[in-house]
Each structure stands twice: as structure tokens, then as C-alpha cells.
Scaffold this active site. Structure first.
Site, mmCIF file in Angstrom:
data_model
loop_
_atom_site.group_PDB
_atom_site.id
_atom_site.type_symbol
_atom_site.label_atom_id
_atom_site.label_comp_id
_atom_site.label_asym_id
_atom_site.label_seq_id
_atom_site.Cartn_x
_atom_site.Cartn_y
_atom_site.Cartn_z
ATOM 1 N N SER A 101 8.361 50.073 58.916
ATOM 2 C CA SER A 101 8.607 51.190 59.811
ATOM 3 C C SER A 101 8.811 50.703 61.244
ATOM 4 O O SER A 101 9.728 49.939 61.520
ATOM 5 C CB SER A 101 7.454 52.189 59.684
ATOM 6 O OG SER A 101 7.695 53.364 60.405
ATOM 7 N N HIS A 126 12.838 52.522 57.518
ATOM 8 C CA HIS A 126 13.132 53.893 57.116
ATOM 9 C C HIS A 126 13.354 54.726 58.371
ATOM 10 O O HIS A 126 13.179 54.259 59.486
ATOM 11 C CB HIS A 126 12.029 54.478 56.220
ATOM 12 C CG HIS A 126 10.703 54.636 56.889
ATOM 13 N ND1 HIS A 126 9.609 55.138 56.249
ATOM 14 C CD2 HIS A 126 10.269 54.354 58.141
ATOM 15 C CE1 HIS A 126 8.579 55.165 57.069
ATOM 16 N NE2 HIS A 126 8.957 54.687 58.221
#
Length: 198
Positions: A101, A126
Site C-alpha cells: 500500500s 492498490h
């Protein structure tokens, strides 16, 4: 029984002599920074401050930024990223475990040609996430709008630093994308796979 943080000797200066400090403070003095927790405001402020402190010292040596983090807050992560970009010394980013992330975003934010992943590391990227199920409708709409702006900002940086087109990044971050170090190198997130610092 907890192990605790070990203390090591450090030559402070000629007048003071040697003092005992915890190992992380010793490593900070050697220009090694660590992100080993979820990114939140406290961690973001500490790391941004350390980058700025090391950047204003009259020392051109690289800063080594070791990452083993599940990611975390976007705003705090962007504060760290921006601090990395404004300091004069190069920042070598090293993924030693998991850079997921926002930690993946920080990994790609290192000086190009000086981004490294250890052979058994994992990288996950993501799109930004948010939870607005407990907010009022008007607040949720504003939050979604802000989230979309941040998403475009992240896509822009990923595209610049990986050489991938915007549309590829946009499609890829629609879901969690886990990459091996070799795959991360092919994608352009890191430049080197290995255990030797650049």
C-alpha cells in the site's frame, strides 16, 4: 519476557566521550531510517522530521530507508514522500519484508536507480482505501471526491517513477497486486533485487 531495544556504545564527541544509546538512534546517526509499523500521523511526522534533519546536515551521503510495513494513512505517507523528495542527499529505499500500500508508494519514491528489494521481500500496490459507512451522505460525497483526487495523484507519481502509462497503473491498482522482487523490478517499482546496498 520482552527483549526490548538493545543499547550500543556511541562516541558522541571528544568532550563527552562514549555514551550508550538505543540501536535505532545509533542507526539514525548513520543515516539509516526504518518504517516497520503502519503509517499514521505520529510515524509520518517522525520520519518526515528525520528526513528533513538529515537533509539539512552538511553531509552528502545517501539516506537509507528500510521498509517492512503494511502501509497506512495516505496523508502521512505523502508527508514522508514529499520529505524524501526535497532533501539533497539521495534516498535509497530498501524493502526488507513487505512494502504494501503506502509503503510501496514510499519504496518507489526512492532515488531512481537506488530502489532495492531483498530476494524474499513482497511488494503490494492498490488504490487508496477509505471507510465512510458511518458518515453522513454529504460527508461521504466529499470524501469520495478527495479520495479520487488522491488516487490520480498517486497514479501520476507511479507513472512518472515506473515509466508505465497512466492507464496501466489505473487498471493495475483496481485490486491488490502482490509482486515478487523480480516482478517489482520488471514493473519499475525497484531497480535492484539483492542484498547488497547500492
Amino acid at each position: 519476557m520482552p527483549i526490548g531495544v538493545p543499547r550500543v556504545r556511541f562516541l558522541y564527541d571528544e568532550d563527552t566521550g562514549q555514551v550508550w544509546i538505543d540501536i535505532y538512534n545509533r542507526l539514525y546517526r548513520e543515516r539509516c531510517l526504518f518504517l516497520t509499523h503502519t503509517i499514521n500521523t505520529k510515524i509520518g511526522n517522525q520520519l518526515a522530521g528525520l528526513f528533513i534533519y538529515l537533509g539539512i546536515q552538511d553531509d552528502p551521503k545517501d539516506i537509507f530507508f528500510f521498509l517492512n510495513s503494511p502501509g497506512g494513512g495516505i496523508i502521512s505517507g505523502l508527508a514522508i514522500y514529499d520529505s524524501m523528495q526535497v532533501v539533497r542527499p539521495d534516498t535509497q529505499t530498501i524493502c526488507v519484508g513487505l512494502a504494501a500500500s503506502m509503503a510501496c508508494f514510499l519504496l518507489v519514491g526512492g532515488t531512481i536507480t537506488k530502489r532495492l528489494a531483498f530476494p524474499h521481500a513482497r511488494v503490494m500496490m492498490h488504490q487508496p482505501l477509505s471507510t465512510f459507512f458511518e458518515t453522513q451522505t454529504g460527508d461521504a460525497v466529499m470524501e469520495v471526491d478527495e479520495l479520487l483526487k488522491m488516487r490520480e495523484n498517486l497514479i501520476e507519481v507511479y507513472a512518472q517513477r515506473t515509466g508505465k502509462p497512466h492507464w496501466v497503473i489505473s487498471e493495475d491498482i483496481e485490486r491488490d497486486v502482490f509482486l515478487s522482487p523480480t516482478e517489482a523490478k520488471t514493473y519499475g517499482l525497484v531497480d535492484v533485487v539483492g542484498v547488497t546496498l547500492i
